[in-house]
Design a protein around this motif. Sequence first.
Motif, PDB file in Angstrom:
ATOM      1  N   GLY A  21       0.786  -1.228   0.000  1.00  0.00           N
ATOM      2  CA  GLY A  21       0.000   0.000   0.000  1.00  0.00           C
ATOM      3  C   GLY A  21       0.812   1.269   0.000  1.00  0.00           C
ATOM      4  N   TYR A  22       1.816   1.352   0.877  1.00  0.00           N
ATOM      5  CA  TYR A  22       2.549   2.623   0.926  1.00  0.00           C
ATOM      6  C   TYR A  22       3.400   2.829  -0.321  1.00  0.00           C
ATOM      7  N   VAL A  23       3.926   1.737  -0.897  1.00  0.00           N
ATOM      8  CA  VAL A  23       4.682   1.866  -2.145  1.00  0.00           C
ATOM      9  C   VAL A  23       3.756   2.295  -3.272  1.00  0.00           C
ATOM     10  N   CYS A 148      -8.875   3.041  -7.029  1.00  0.00           N
ATOM     11  CA  CYS A 148      -8.631   2.488  -5.691  1.00  0.00           C
ATOM     12  C   CYS A 148      -7.698   1.278  -5.786  1.00  0.00           C
ATOM     13  N   ILE A 149      -6.751   1.201  -4.867  1.00  0.00           N
ATOM     14  CA  ILE A 149      -5.851   0.056  -4.759  1.00  0.00           C
ATOM     15  C   ILE A 149      -6.057  -0.564  -3.387  1.00  0.00           C
ATOM     16  N   ILE A 150      -6.473  -1.835  -3.368  1.00  0.00           N
ATOM     17  CA  ILE A 150      -6.699  -2.530  -2.100  1.00  0.00           C
ATOM     18  C   ILE A 150      -5.438  -3.302  -1.737  1.00  0.00           C
ATOM     19  N   ALA A 151      -4.920  -3.046  -0.541  1.00  0.00           N
ATOM     20  CA  ALA A 151      -3.701  -3.716  -0.069  1.00  0.00           C
ATOM     21  C   ALA A 151      -3.854  -4.012   1.419  1.00  0.00           C
ATOM     22  N   THR A 152      -4.867  -4.825   1.742  1.00  0.00           N
ATOM     23  CA  THR A 152      -5.246  -5.020   3.142  1.00  0.00           C
ATOM     24  C   THR A 152      -4.522  -6.179   3.830  1.00  0.00           C
ATOM     25  N   GLY A 153      -3.649  -6.879   3.118  1.00  0.00           N
ATOM     26  CA  GLY A 153      -2.786  -7.871   3.749  1.00  0.00           C
ATOM     27  C   GLY A 153      -3.495  -9.115   4.251  1.00  0.00           C
ATOM     28  N   SER A 154      -2.934  -9.719   5.305  1.00  0.00           N
ATOM     29  CA  SER A 154      -3.449 -10.989   5.810  1.00  0.00           C
ATOM     30  C   SER A 154      -3.268 -11.059   7.314  1.00  0.00           C
ATOM     31  N   ARG A 155      -3.803 -12.112   7.899  1.00  0.00           N
ATOM     32  CA  ARG A 155      -3.710 -12.332   9.340  1.00  0.00           C
ATOM     33  C   ARG A 155      -3.447 -13.813   9.596  1.00  0.00           C
ATOM     34  N   PRO A 156      -2.936 -14.163  10.786  1.00  0.00           N
ATOM     35  CA  PRO A 156      -2.642 -15.571  11.073  1.00  0.00           C
ATOM     36  C   PRO A 156      -3.894 -16.436  11.057  1.00  0.00           C
ATOM     37  N   GLU A 329       4.044  -5.126  -6.993  1.00  0.00           N
ATOM     38  CA  GLU A 329       2.681  -4.981  -7.511  1.00  0.00           C
ATOM     39  C   GLU A 329       2.162  -3.562  -7.303  1.00  0.00           C
ATOM     40  N   GLY A 330       2.583  -2.922  -6.208  1.00  0.00           N
ATOM     41  CA  GLY A 330       2.142  -1.552  -5.944  1.00  0.00           C
ATOM     42  C   GLY A 330       2.534  -0.603  -7.056  1.00  0.00           C
ATOM     43  N   HIS A 331       3.769  -0.737  -7.564  1.00  0.00           N
ATOM     44  CA  HIS A 331       4.223   0.094  -8.680  1.00  0.00           C
ATOM     45  C   HIS A 331       3.344  -0.122  -9.913  1.00  0.00           C
ATOM     46  N   VAL A 332       3.067  -1.391 -10.222  1.00  0.00           N
ATOM     47  CA  VAL A 332       2.295  -1.718 -11.422  1.00  0.00           C
ATOM     48  C   VAL A 332       0.862  -1.221 -11.299  1.00  0.00           C
ATOM     49  N   ALA A 333       0.225  -1.467 -10.150  1.00  0.00           N
ATOM     50  CA  ALA A 333      -1.162  -1.042  -9.959  1.00  0.00           C
ATOM     51  C   ALA A 333      -1.306   0.471 -10.088  1.00  0.00           C
ATOM     52  N   ALA A 334      -0.367   1.211  -9.502  1.00  0.00           N
ATOM     53  CA  ALA A 334      -0.418   2.674  -9.598  1.00  0.00           C
ATOM     54  C   ALA A 334      -0.302   3.119 -11.048  1.00  0.00           C
ATOM     55  N   ALA A 335       0.574   2.482 -11.806  1.00  0.00           N
ATOM     56  CA  ALA A 335       0.767   2.852 -13.212  1.00  0.00           C
ATOM     57  C   ALA A 335      -0.448   2.507 -14.049  1.00  0.00           C
ATOM     58  N   VAL A 336      -0.987   1.299 -13.853  1.00  0.00           N
ATOM     59  CA  VAL A 336      -2.151   0.867 -14.641  1.00  0.00           C
ATOM     60  C   VAL A 336      -3.344   1.785 -14.409  1.00  0.00           C
TER      61      VAL A 336
END
Length: 481
Positions: A21-23, A148-156, A329-336
């Motif tokens: 997300g931050y990238v 919108c870019i969703i980057a909400t990650g995961s949990r155990p 993926e963050g770089h690519v999503a932002a560009a697309v």
Amino acid sequence: MVVGEMPEGVDLLVVGGGPGGYVAAIAAAQLGRNVVLVDADGEDGLGGICVRVGCIPSKALIELASHVHSQSAWHGRGGPAGAGTVDLVKFQDWKRDVVGGLNGGVRGLLKRAGVDVRRGWFRFTRPDQGALVTDPDRPPTHLQFKSCIIATGSRPVELEHLPFDGVRIVSSTETLELSELPKSVAVVGGGYIGLELGTALAKLGSAVTIVEALDTLLPTMDAKIGTLIAEHVKELGVEVLTNAKVTGDTGTHLQVDGSNGPVELDVELVVVAVGRVPNTDDLGLEALDVAPGPDGRLRVGTDLLVTPRVAAIGDIAPGPSLAHKASAEGHVAAAVLSGHSELFDPATIAAVVFSDPEVAQAGLTAVGAEEAGHPAARATFPISASGRARTMGESTGFVEYVYDQSTGVVLGATVVGPHASELIAEAALAIEMAAHLDDLAGTIHAHPTMAEIHHEAALVALGRPLHIPGPKRRGSDGGAA
């Protein structure tokens, strides 16, 4: 739209402040977008699980454990006697400084990029790019975004018959917060997370048992790697139970159905490390007419798009759950989403296990190469033949290259040994560039270094090994030269 609802217009919205997300937010800002980043913990959440309770804290613990453990080995080589008692309270103070510094660094990068960071829980509310952000300390905010870019990650993953209580039965998160070393630990799961934590705790002095349901540690990798690692951790005093499943816990004893029948492990702490689940179950995806797959991930193509205006990256997208994959993926999503023709189609994504010894892989395995139609071959060079490794007191491990026999093009590599996490980068670059074995063999590597193993393995593949026995060269008269 509800009467009185006044949506705020947002150019590009990023959900999640982790390494994806931050990238993505910085990359989008560099492309001229006005970016809002929403994270459940606001600025405190920047860096995500990786910085706060994952990659960084775990590697800090592993470094401490390796330092403590090495004292006894180096004492026999002329070093000082043992390091004394481990002070996990001091470690936690230092770790918090490390995490705080990295979190502050990300905060500064986003500020300089002009990204507006907000705290709150996010949900999609309408198919026409509508969303709601809620925060207990503020009125709800309705957003209308262009992208919108969703980057909400995961949990155990939590096991139904072994629920987390945060005290006795814990996830990796609580394990990395320990301020006192447990005398005995059972680690449920012999994948990379369980192996890393179990090895570190064993080196610090805990009696550790690793329980793995399948027949080898690191079951997603080549079986010979799991066997090698299992033998090595046993030398550290770790008990390894494979083909074993946990059936319950009495509060004092972990109940395990092993290959030789039921057993009860009298342990102080139970660390459950059987994987992670994507955070896609509370995003309001039904508003977009989108549903996660059975594994909880969102289906995307090489453009990473879920809808024409929404992208998904990181742990919630297909592929390995790795921080560096999310960042790429963050770089690519932002560009697309900014109108550029970019694709996420890497030749390889290196994977690393910070075990003892370290394990790293990139590209295709020999089996994978053959399945892909390549006439594949393997070339192996043992770590024991490395002069630099010997100066470090290390001899366990190997480097193995997989290559196309007809072309000599490098297809994949595995490194098991000291600093494998760093050494895999050269192999990954070779794979990405479709390098030939001659390229590696012809590159002069500094001596003495661990990196020489790449050069040596290439020479093995080309039939002219230097520091391990090879075939005798034939002379022009047919005799041995």
